[in-house]
Design a protein around this motif. Structure first.
Motif, PDB file in Angstrom:
ATOM      1  N   GLU A  78      29.329  16.774  75.794  1.00 16.45           N
ATOM      2  CA  GLU A  78      28.668  16.418  77.052  1.00 16.45           C
ATOM      3  C   GLU A  78      27.461  17.306  77.347  1.00 16.45           C
ATOM      4  O   GLU A  78      26.636  16.966  78.185  1.00 16.45           O
ATOM      5  CB  GLU A  78      29.652  16.537  78.221  1.00 16.45           C
ATOM      6  N   ILE A  79      27.398  18.435  76.678  1.00 11.45           N
ATOM      7  CA  ILE A  79      26.314  19.387  76.944  1.00 11.45           C
ATOM      8  C   ILE A  79      25.140  19.063  76.019  1.00 11.45           C
ATOM      9  O   ILE A  79      25.265  19.105  74.800  1.00 11.45           O
ATOM     10  CB  ILE A  79      26.799  20.836  76.724  1.00 11.45           C
ATOM     11  N   HIS A  80      24.021  18.771  76.609  1.00 19.02           N
ATOM     12  CA  HIS A  80      22.830  18.454  75.831  1.00 19.02           C
ATOM     13  C   HIS A  80      21.794  19.553  76.061  1.00 19.02           C
ATOM     14  O   HIS A  80      22.002  20.485  76.831  1.00 19.02           O
ATOM     15  CB  HIS A  80      22.282  17.071  76.229  1.00 19.02           C
ATOM     16  N   GLU A  81      20.673  19.455  75.355  1.00 16.52           N
ATOM     17  CA  GLU A  81      19.654  20.506  75.433  1.00 16.52           C
ATOM     18  C   GLU A  81      19.151  20.746  76.840  1.00 16.52           C
ATOM     19  O   GLU A  81      18.833  21.869  77.215  1.00 16.52           O
ATOM     20  CB  GLU A  81      18.479  20.157  74.512  1.00 16.52           C
ATOM     21  N   GLY A  82      19.069  19.693  77.634  1.00 16.98           N
ATOM     22  CA  GLY A  82      18.598  19.844  79.012  1.00 16.98           C
ATOM     23  C   GLY A  82      19.499  20.763  79.816  1.00 16.98           C
ATOM     24  O   GLY A  82      19.019  21.547  80.642  1.00 16.98           O
ATOM     25  N   LEU A  83      20.805  20.685  79.566  1.00 20.18           N
ATOM     26  CA  LEU A  83      21.727  21.570  80.275  1.00 20.18           C
ATOM     27  C   LEU A  83      21.619  23.012  79.782  1.00 20.18           C
ATOM     28  O   LEU A  83      21.766  23.946  80.566  1.00 20.18           O
ATOM     29  CB  LEU A  83      23.171  21.074  80.114  1.00 20.18           C
ATOM     30  N   ILE A  84      21.379  23.195  78.512  1.00 22.22           N
ATOM     31  CA  ILE A  84      21.234  24.554  77.973  1.00 22.22           C
ATOM     32  C   ILE A  84      20.022  25.232  78.611  1.00 22.22           C
ATOM     33  O   ILE A  84      20.040  26.428  78.883  1.00 22.22           O
ATOM     34  CB  ILE A  84      21.095  24.533  76.434  1.00 22.22           C
ATOM     35  N   ASP A  85      18.982  24.451  78.877  1.00 24.03           N
ATOM     36  CA  ASP A  85      17.771  25.013  79.494  1.00 24.03           C
ATOM     37  C   ASP A  85      17.938  25.220  80.989  1.00 24.03           C
ATOM     38  O   ASP A  85      17.113  25.894  81.611  1.00 24.03           O
ATOM     39  CB  ASP A  85      16.571  24.086  79.227  1.00 24.03           C
ATOM     40  N   ASP A  86      18.993  24.648  81.600  1.00 23.83           N
ATOM     41  CA  ASP A  86      19.227  24.775  83.042  1.00 23.83           C
ATOM     42  C   ASP A  86      20.617  25.390  83.271  1.00 23.83           C
ATOM     43  O   ASP A  86      21.601  24.681  83.454  1.00 23.83           O
ATOM     44  CB  ASP A  86      19.139  23.393  83.707  1.00 23.83           C
ATOM     45  N   PRO A  87      20.696  26.720  83.278  1.00 21.89           N
ATOM     46  CA  PRO A  87      21.993  27.385  83.407  1.00 21.89           C
ATOM     47  C   PRO A  87      22.753  27.029  84.690  1.00 21.89           C
ATOM     48  O   PRO A  87      23.980  26.971  84.683  1.00 21.89           O
ATOM     49  CB  PRO A  87      21.648  28.873  83.388  1.00 21.89           C
ATOM     50  N   VAL A  88      22.037  26.743  85.769  1.00 24.98           N
ATOM     51  CA  VAL A  88      22.708  26.396  87.030  1.00 24.98           C
ATOM     52  C   VAL A  88      23.436  25.051  86.875  1.00 24.98           C
ATOM     53  O   VAL A  88      24.602  24.904  87.268  1.00 24.98           O
ATOM     54  CB  VAL A  88      21.693  26.354  88.195  1.00 24.98           C
ATOM     55  N   ALA A  89      22.770  24.070  86.294  1.00 24.64           N
ATOM     56  CA  ALA A  89      23.394  22.763  86.070  1.00 24.64           C
ATOM     57  C   ALA A  89      24.549  22.886  85.073  1.00 24.64           C
ATOM     58  O   ALA A  89      25.591  22.239  85.238  1.00 24.64           O
ATOM     59  CB  ALA A  89      22.362  21.755  85.563  1.00 24.64           C
ATOM     60  N   LEU A  90      24.364  23.728  84.086  1.00 22.31           N
ATOM     61  CA  LEU A  90      25.423  23.945  83.105  1.00 22.31           C
ATOM     62  C   LEU A  90      26.641  24.598  83.759  1.00 22.31           C
ATOM     63  O   LEU A  90      27.774  24.194  83.521  1.00 22.31           O
ATOM     64  CB  LEU A  90      24.906  24.819  81.958  1.00 22.31           C
ATOM     65  N   GLN A  91      26.386  25.576  84.613  1.00 23.31           N
ATOM     66  CA  GLN A  91      27.477  26.242  85.337  1.00 23.31           C
ATOM     67  C   GLN A  91      28.236  25.224  86.188  1.00 23.31           C
ATOM     68  O   GLN A  91      29.465  25.190  86.190  1.00 23.31           O
ATOM     69  CB  GLN A  91      26.915  27.363  86.222  1.00 23.31           C
ATOM     70  N   THR A  92      27.506  24.362  86.859  1.00 28.15           N
ATOM     71  CA  THR A  92      28.132  23.327  87.686  1.00 28.15           C
ATOM     72  C   THR A  92      28.960  22.381  86.819  1.00 28.15           C
ATOM     73  O   THR A  92      30.080  22.003  87.186  1.00 28.15           O
ATOM     74  CB  THR A  92      27.052  22.527  88.453  1.00 28.15           C
ATOM     75  N   ARG A  93      28.435  22.006  85.668  1.00 26.43           N
ATOM     76  CA  ARG A  93      29.129  21.072  84.775  1.00 26.43           C
ATOM     77  C   ARG A  93      30.465  21.644  84.304  1.00 26.43           C
ATOM     78  O   ARG A  93      31.481  20.961  84.320  1.00 26.43           O
ATOM     79  CB  ARG A  93      28.240  20.744  83.580  1.00 26.43           C
ATOM     80  N   ILE A  94      30.481  22.899  83.892  1.00 23.47           N
ATOM     81  CA  ILE A  94      31.753  23.450  83.404  1.00 23.47           C
ATOM     82  C   ILE A  94      32.717  23.759  84.554  1.00 23.47           C
ATOM     83  O   ILE A  94      33.930  23.741  84.358  1.00 23.47           O
ATOM     84  CB  ILE A  94      31.571  24.655  82.458  1.00 23.47           C
ATOM     85  N   GLU A  95      32.188  24.039  85.737  1.00 20.28           N
ATOM     86  CA  GLU A  95      33.068  24.233  86.892  1.00 20.28           C
ATOM     87  C   GLU A  95      33.730  22.929  87.303  1.00 20.28           C
ATOM     88  O   GLU A  95      34.807  22.940  87.904  1.00 20.28           O
ATOM     89  CB  GLU A  95      32.293  24.825  88.075  1.00 20.28           C
ATOM     90  N   GLU A  96      33.115  21.801  86.975  1.00 25.16           N
ATOM     91  CA  GLU A  96      33.688  20.491  87.297  1.00 25.16           C
ATOM     92  C   GLU A  96      34.806  20.112  86.335  1.00 25.16           C
ATOM     93  O   GLU A  96      35.402  19.047  86.474  1.00 25.16           O
ATOM     94  CB  GLU A  96      32.595  19.413  87.237  1.00 25.16           C
ATOM     95  N   ARG A  97      35.082  20.938  85.380  1.00 25.31           N
ATOM     96  CA  ARG A  97      36.139  20.676  84.396  1.00 25.31           C
ATOM     97  C   ARG A  97      37.316  21.638  84.629  1.00 25.31           C
ATOM     98  O   ARG A  97      37.478  22.629  83.924  1.00 25.31           O
ATOM     99  CB  ARG A  97      35.619  20.859  82.964  1.00 25.31           C
ATOM    100  N   PRO A  98      38.156  21.365  85.645  1.00 25.93           N
ATOM    101  CA  PRO A  98      39.270  22.290  85.933  1.00 25.93           C
ATOM    102  C   PRO A  98      40.300  22.361  84.801  1.00 25.93           C
ATOM    103  O   PRO A  98      41.019  23.344  84.685  1.00 25.93           O
ATOM    104  CB  PRO A  98      39.898  21.721  87.209  1.00 25.93           C
ATOM    105  N   LEU A  99      40.343  21.353  83.967  1.00 23.48           N
ATOM    106  CA  LEU A  99      41.288  21.367  82.851  1.00 23.48           C
ATOM    107  C   LEU A  99      41.010  22.540  81.908  1.00 23.48           C
ATOM    108  O   LEU A  99      41.931  23.128  81.347  1.00 23.48           O
ATOM    109  CB  LEU A  99      41.208  20.043  82.085  1.00 23.48           C
ATOM    110  N   LEU A 100      39.745  22.900  81.768  1.00 29.43           N
ATOM    111  CA  LEU A 100      39.399  24.023  80.892  1.00 29.43           C
ATOM    112  C   LEU A 100      40.051  25.317  81.384  1.00 29.43           C
ATOM    113  O   LEU A 100      40.525  26.127  80.586  1.00 29.43           O
ATOM    114  CB  LEU A 100      37.883  24.194  80.813  1.00 29.43           C
TER     115      LEU A 100
END
Length: 154
Positions: A78-100
């Motif tokens: 689910e993580i694409h290059e755009g998310l790698i360049d945007d750490p805030v969006a990436l942080q939000t994305r992984i926080e939305e995955r409580p299963l992790l």
């Protein structure tokens, strides 16, 4: 003079004692044989049982590790290059995955190509900015572009 009569001179007595001696020796020998055979069988059965339990536990651990690897690979897709360049969006994305957080008791972090953490969950671990390139699992994953499991880290 009376002849001396000994109990051992009687044929009945000698036959009875001889039969009793043979019986006691036979029972003792049989008991020894059965105890040794039982000990050997119990040792073998205990070894088989321990092997069975160890195999079941190993299979359970393997299944758990495989499930966790699949979960990580699913999230990684689910993580694409755009998310790698945007750490805030990436942080939000992984926080939305409580299963992790349920699967990994130490949490999860994402690094850039240099091995520096750019997002992590839980934030209380304070891993942002730490470089883990010296860890074998991360170096192998970044260099070979595939999942890997490294040595345990205390």
């Amino acid at each position: 003079m009376k002849p001396k009569f000994s109990a051992w001179s009687s044929l009945k007595t000698r036959a009875t004692v001889f039969t009793l001696a043979v019986f006691v020796i036979s029972i003792s020998s049989l008991s020894l044989y059965i105890s040794r055979t039982l000990q050997t069988d119990m040792t073998r059965l205990l070894g088989e049982q321990q092997f069975s339990v160890a195999s079941a536990v190993a299979q359970e651990i393997n299944n758990n590790v495989t499930d966790r690897m699949h979960a990580l690979e699913t999230v990684a897709k689910e993580i694409h290059e755009g998310l790698i360049d945007d750490p805030v969006a990436l942080q939000t994305r992984i926080e939305e995955r409580p299963l992790l957080q349920l699967l990994f008791n130490y949490g999860v972090f994402v690094t850039d190509l240099n091995g520096t953490v750019i997002a992590d969950v839980p934030r209380a671990a304070q891993r942002l900015g730490i470089n883990y390139m010296d860890r074998d699992f991360l170096a192998a994953s970044l260099k070979l572009a595939k999942s890997s499991i490294g040595q345990p880290v205390m």
